[in-house]
Design a protein around this motif. Structure first.
Motif, mmCIF file in Angstrom:
data_model
loop_
_atom_site.group_PDB
_atom_site.id
_atom_site.type_symbol
_atom_site.label_atom_id
_atom_site.label_comp_id
_atom_site.label_asym_id
_atom_site.label_seq_id
_atom_site.Cartn_x
_atom_site.Cartn_y
_atom_site.Cartn_z
ATOM 1 N N GLU A 170 -2.016 7.974 -3.515
ATOM 2 C CA GLU A 170 -3.345 7.257 -3.402
ATOM 3 C C GLU A 170 -3.089 5.671 -2.866
ATOM 4 O OE1 GLU A 170 -6.526 7.867 -3.739
ATOM 5 O OE2 GLU A 170 -6.347 9.929 -4.809
ATOM 6 N N PRO A 171 -3.822 5.220 -1.953
ATOM 7 C CA PRO A 171 -3.335 3.861 -1.464
ATOM 8 C C PRO A 171 -3.285 2.921 -2.510
ATOM 9 C CG PRO A 171 -4.705 4.987 0.050
ATOM 10 C CD PRO A 171 -4.801 5.764 -1.144
ATOM 11 N N GLU A 172 -4.270 2.757 -3.387
ATOM 12 C CA GLU A 172 -4.323 1.668 -4.359
ATOM 13 C C GLU A 172 -3.282 1.963 -5.517
ATOM 14 O OE1 GLU A 172 -7.136 5.139 -5.580
ATOM 15 O OE2 GLU A 172 -6.680 3.821 -3.697
ATOM 16 N N ARG A 205 -0.931 -3.976 5.982
ATOM 17 C CA ARG A 205 -1.535 -2.555 5.759
ATOM 18 C C ARG A 205 -2.811 -2.413 4.767
ATOM 19 N NH1 ARG A 205 3.090 -2.506 7.836
ATOM 20 N NH2 ARG A 205 3.914 -0.836 9.093
ATOM 21 N N VAL A 206 -3.029 -3.589 4.357
ATOM 22 C CA VAL A 206 -4.200 -3.358 3.177
ATOM 23 C C VAL A 206 -5.395 -3.349 4.094
ATOM 24 C CG1 VAL A 206 -5.345 -4.868 1.469
ATOM 25 C CG2 VAL A 206 -2.987 -4.827 1.658
ATOM 26 N N VAL A 244 -6.945 0.210 4.546
ATOM 27 C CA VAL A 244 -7.414 0.807 3.393
ATOM 28 C C VAL A 244 -8.708 0.020 3.174
ATOM 29 C CG1 VAL A 244 -7.246 1.161 0.894
ATOM 30 C CG2 VAL A 244 -5.260 1.294 2.296
ATOM 31 N N LEU A 252 -6.703 -2.172 -6.016
ATOM 32 C CA LEU A 252 -6.290 -3.122 -4.957
ATOM 33 C C LEU A 252 -6.412 -4.646 -5.649
ATOM 34 C CD1 LEU A 252 -7.531 -1.588 -1.976
ATOM 35 C CD2 LEU A 252 -5.420 -1.531 -2.843
ATOM 36 N N ILE A 306 0.792 -1.059 -0.216
ATOM 37 C CA ILE A 306 0.027 0.161 0.070
ATOM 38 C C ILE A 306 0.912 1.212 -0.075
ATOM 39 C CG2 ILE A 306 -1.781 1.333 1.273
ATOM 40 C CD1 ILE A 306 -2.774 -1.042 -0.023
ATOM 41 N N LEU A 308 1.353 4.727 1.342
ATOM 42 C CA LEU A 308 1.086 5.458 2.224
ATOM 43 C C LEU A 308 1.937 6.640 2.480
ATOM 44 C CD1 LEU A 308 0.832 2.748 5.170
ATOM 45 C CD2 LEU A 308 -1.146 3.979 3.716
ATOM 46 N N GLU A 356 -11.291 1.658 5.614
ATOM 47 C CA GLU A 356 -11.848 2.967 4.924
ATOM 48 C C GLU A 356 -12.608 2.968 3.718
ATOM 49 O OE1 GLU A 356 -9.633 6.802 2.663
ATOM 50 O OE2 GLU A 356 -8.322 5.220 3.645
ATOM 51 N N ARG A 390 -11.053 2.336 -6.725
ATOM 52 C CA ARG A 390 -9.821 1.976 -5.634
ATOM 53 C C ARG A 390 -10.059 0.537 -5.568
ATOM 54 N NH1 ARG A 390 -10.452 5.821 -0.705
ATOM 55 N NH2 ARG A 390 -8.683 4.429 -0.098
ATOM 56 N N SER A 391 -11.219 -0.150 -5.544
ATOM 57 C CA SER A 391 -11.273 -1.386 -5.101
ATOM 58 C C SER A 391 -10.417 -2.311 -6.177
ATOM 59 C CB SER A 391 -12.606 -1.882 -4.335
ATOM 60 O OG SER A 391 -13.517 -1.686 -5.914
#
Length: 326
Positions: A102-104, A159-160, A163, A201, A95, A97, A166, A197-198
């Motif tokens: 963007e986390p994705e 760390r996934v 997210v 990931l 991820i 961070l 969230e 975003r999903s």
């Protein structure tokens, strides 16, 4: 060598694992003549964007050209390659961070692992390596190269969950507002952004799950821990699939509400049109400028016409109720 000179070399961290959970730092200029005990292992963590990194890999790492080319490749996806002499190349994603990211937009980590040495490369900073270094400082870090690779994979995977929480919280808020406020209209752009975003990931986590399963089958390190990481990623992927389905349900619910609202509006317009159409016909017929209009000479003609229209309205209302249109 100073930290500033080490940064100029592209080396982020060089640690010798003592086999008991601790580690000692090694400077860049000590790598050429470095010797360590049989129970110890070496971890070299490099900045892939630094030009000196490629130079060291090709000239001093004792890696073949094929392995160097893959480690320095511009674009990668999660994958595992078994090399001769029980060595492997491992490409993972974590991820992102970093501030403003963007986390994705997941960060790549490339790893070359062998019995007593691990070489890892990253393009952008990763919290996973920072946490791992903190473990060594506490004397709680991995004891050997295989455990080091496992811990890196664990930290990247752990760390996934934040997210995913969230994404779930944002969807929960949207669903709650839809249930409570009938007039609430969700922002389609933000809802679709959750879906994107999903999907971002899932793009990297799905092959990474297969990678962990392959490592478990190969018997690299602790098989049970690799299976646990595989199961954890399976759960994360199921939650991502649920996020996608929930986004679809939110959009479908909003479309259905808009459709119902439009149908009610058209229904009321149809009823109103049905009420006024006969009256419009009647007033239009009596308003033509030709002789013989009934009541034109009668002083009570207007009142009679209004009474006729009123009676027509009453009859229509009775008829609409009889037909269950109202």
């Amino acid at each position: 060598m100073s930290e500033q000179m080490q940064a100029h070399s592209g080396l982020v961290q060089a640690l010798v694992l003592d086999g008991r959970g601790g580690a000692r730092h090694v400077a860049y200029d000590q790598l050429a003549d470095l010797r360590f005990e049989e129970a110890e292992s070496l971890w070299l963590h490099w900045d892939r964007s630094h030009p000196q990194t490629a130079s060291w890999l090709r000239e001093h790492s004792d890696l073949g050209e094929f392995a160097c080319d893959l480690l320095l490749e511009e674009n990668t996806r999660p994958r595992l390659l078994n090399l001769p002499d029980n060595r492997l190349l491992l490409f993972l994603r974590g991820i992102n961070l970093n501030p403003g990211a963007e986390p994705e937009d997941m960060v790549s980590m490339r790893i070359h692992a062998q019995a007593r040495r691990v070489i890892s490369l990253r393009l952008r900073p990763l919290r996973a390596t920072e946490e791992l270094i903190a473990q060594f400082q506490r004397g709680e870090g991995p004891c050997n190269a295989a455990d080091l690779v496992l811990e890196l994979a664990y930290q990247l995977t752990a760390r996934v969950e934040g997210v995913l929480d969230e994404l779930a919280d944002e969807l929960d808020a949207e669903e709650e507002r839809l249930d409570v406020d009938e007039r609430y209209v969700p922002d389609h752009d933000s809802i679709l952004h959750l879906r994107r975003r999903s999907a971002g990931l899932r793009r990297f986590l799905a092959p990474q799950r297969e990678l962990f399963a392959q490592l478990a089958r190969n018997g690299f390190g602790d098989v049970d821990q690799w299976n646990e990481l595989n199961n954890r990623l399976t759960r994360y992927l199921e939650e991502l699939e649920m996020v996608r389905e929930r986004v679809g349900l939110v959009l479908e619910s909003e479309d259905r509400r808009m459709s119902d609202k439009m149908n009610r509006t058209m229904y009321l317009l149809g009823i109103i049109t049905g009420l006024f159409l006969p009256m419009s016909f009647l007033t239009g017929l009596l308003g033509i400028n030709v002789g013989g209009i009934p009541g034109s000479e009668n002083e009570h003609g207007f009142l009679l016409t209004c009474g006729l229209i009123a009676a027509l309205i009453v009859f229509q209302l009775w008829l609409f109720r009889r037909l269950r249109w109202l």
